[in-house]
Scaffold this active site. Structure first.
Site, short mmCIF file in Angstrom:
data_model
loop_
_atom_site.label_atom_id
_atom_site.label_comp_id
_atom_site.label_asym_id
_atom_site.label_seq_id
_atom_site.Cartn_x
_atom_site.Cartn_y
_atom_site.Cartn_z
CG ASP A 299 -2.18 -0.70 1.19
OD1 ASP A 299 -2.63 -0.79 -0.18
OD2 ASP A 299 -2.91 -1.15 1.98
NE ARG B 229 -3.57 1.16 -4.84
CZ ARG B 229 -4.69 0.39 -4.49
NH1 ARG B 229 -4.82 -0.49 -3.36
NH2 ARG B 229 -5.72 0.38 -5.06
CG HIS C 107 -3.54 -3.23 -4.14
ND1 HIS C 107 -2.94 -3.19 -2.88
CD2 HIS C 107 -2.48 -2.94 -4.92
CE1 HIS C 107 -1.81 -2.74 -2.89
NE2 HIS C 107 -1.42 -2.66 -3.98
CG ASP D 123 -5.78 -5.75 -0.15
OD1 ASP D 123 -5.91 -5.27 0.86
OD2 ASP D 123 -4.82 -5.39 -1.10
CG HIS E 225 -9.84 -4.77 -1.53
ND1 HIS E 225 -8.56 -4.57 -1.93
CD2 HIS E 225 -10.13 -3.92 -0.57
CE1 HIS E 225 -8.11 -3.49 -1.39
NE2 HIS E 225 -9.28 -3.07 -0.59
CG ASP F 158 -10.26 -0.70 3.15
OD1 ASP F 158 -10.20 -1.76 2.65
OD2 ASP F 158 -9.59 0.31 2.22
ZN LIG Z 1 -3.99 -3.32 -0.68
#
Ligand SMILES: [Zn+2]
Ligand SMILES: *[C@@H]1O[C@H](CO)[C@@H](O)[C@H](O)[C@H]1NC(C)=O
Ligand SMILES: *[C@@H]1O[C@H](CO)[C@@H](O)[C@H](O)[C@H]1NC(C)=O
Length: 307
Positions: free
Chosen positions: A64, A67, A79, A139, A145, A172
């Site tokens: 993350d 990214r 992801h 994830d 996701h 999340d």
């Molecule tokens: Zn992720």
């Protein structure tokens, strides 16, 4: 979540994270650490080194962190998988429909599974493969996701503890951030230890075996983790994986049972939505940690070696 970057460009300052927030990912890593068999543990500790305290916990958030950097923007689509189902009425993940271009979390897990044991790669490349696996196995357990609806929930504005967030960020980190201070003293390792105890001798102990069977009520057992990895790595194998698809379908099913089931305007962190879903989030985190350990154990020791 094809426009996720655009959407998160707006919300990321508030939510600060992509995928399970930092605590969720770290907890997946810390759970896995407690189930690794000898060679898997040795590889993990050596590969990650002191930079990551020799542990999958601190290393789980690297994917993350990079990214948003120019050098890693290509990894952003890895992801998630945009399941073009009809949630919450009908849930499904179909690799040929939802990952047609071969760039999603399903193909990423296959890619980094091959790469982490590829001795022709450099130590740095194998460490990256391990960090991607550590993160993506987390994830794939987050229901939003594995869902295309409303850009994985990013475009649905919701309330959490009196603040405005979005449904994706709520799953999340919003609900987790409410759980951690009171129940686990804001500590990912405390949380992980509790989940490990539940797996070893508590409320998850009768379920853990099914978590690594790569089967479900909608997905009859076709392969064990051992069989799946053999199928990927054997020179004459077909190169496709079943287990990550089963994990994706498992979390995607929550998009039909509970994720989108709320009343507009209710505060989802102080209402029954929270009390109903936080146990499911805890289970998803425990599951993914256990599955990550099983995966690495088969890769490095040849068997899951798990209770
Ligand atoms: Zn992720
Ligand atoms: C496989 O890994 C390499 C190295 O990180 C990366 O360049 C490539 O995009 C990856 N492909 C997938 C589908 O994950
Ligand atoms: C909670 O965490 C703080 C800060 O890490 C620590 O000082 C305290 O002793 C912890 N409390 C308990 C009950 O473990």
């Amino acid at each position: 979540m094809k426009v996720e970057l655009v959407a998160l460009g707006v919300v990321s300052i508030a939510s600060g994270v992509y995928g399970w927030g930092a605590s969720g990912h770290q907890t997946v890593g810390y759970v896995a650490m407690q189930f690794l068999s000898p060679k898997a543990l040795e590889f993990v500790q050596t590969s990650l080194g002191s930079t990551y305290s020799h542990s999958l916990g601190p290393a789980a958030t690297w994917a993350d962190e990079v990214r948003s950097q120019a050098a890693y923007t290509w990894s952003s689509v890895l992801h998630y998988v945009d399941a073009e189902d009809d949630a919450p009425d009908s849930c499904s993940v179909d690799e040929s429909r939802d990952c047609a271009d071969g760039r999603c979390i399903l193909t990423a897990i296959a890619n980094y599974t091959s790469r982490v044991v590829d001795t022709s790669l450099s130590d740095t490349e194998r460490q990256e493969a391990l960090k991607f696996l550590d993160h993506f196995v987390g994830d794939i357990g987050q229901p939003l996701h594995v869902e295309a609806r409303a850009v994985g929930g990013n475009t649905i504005s919701v309330q959490c503890n009196g603040a405005t967030t979005n449904l994706h960020a709520l799953w999340d980190s919003g609900m987790i951030n409410r759980l951690l201070p009171g129940t686990y003293n804001s500590s990912a390792t405390n949380w992980a230890n509790t989940l490990v105890n539940r797996i070893k001798s508590g409320s998850y102990s009768s379920l853990a075996e099914s978590w690594i069977s790569c089967s479900s009520t909608t997905e009859p057992a076709r392969r064990s983790v051992e069989g799946d990895i053999l199928a990927l790595l054997h020179p004459r194998a077909d190169g496709t994986l079943v287990c990550p698809l089963v994990w994706a379908r498992d979390s995607n099913s929550l998009d039909c049972s509970t994720v989108f089931d709320y009343t507009i305007g209710e505060d989802l962190c102080t209402s029954s939505y929270y009390t109903r879903n936080i146990p499911l989030i805890e289970t998803q985190i425990a599951k993914q940690g256990f599955r990550l350990a099983a995966w690495l154990n088969v890769l490095f020791d040849g068997a899951t070696n798990l209770p």
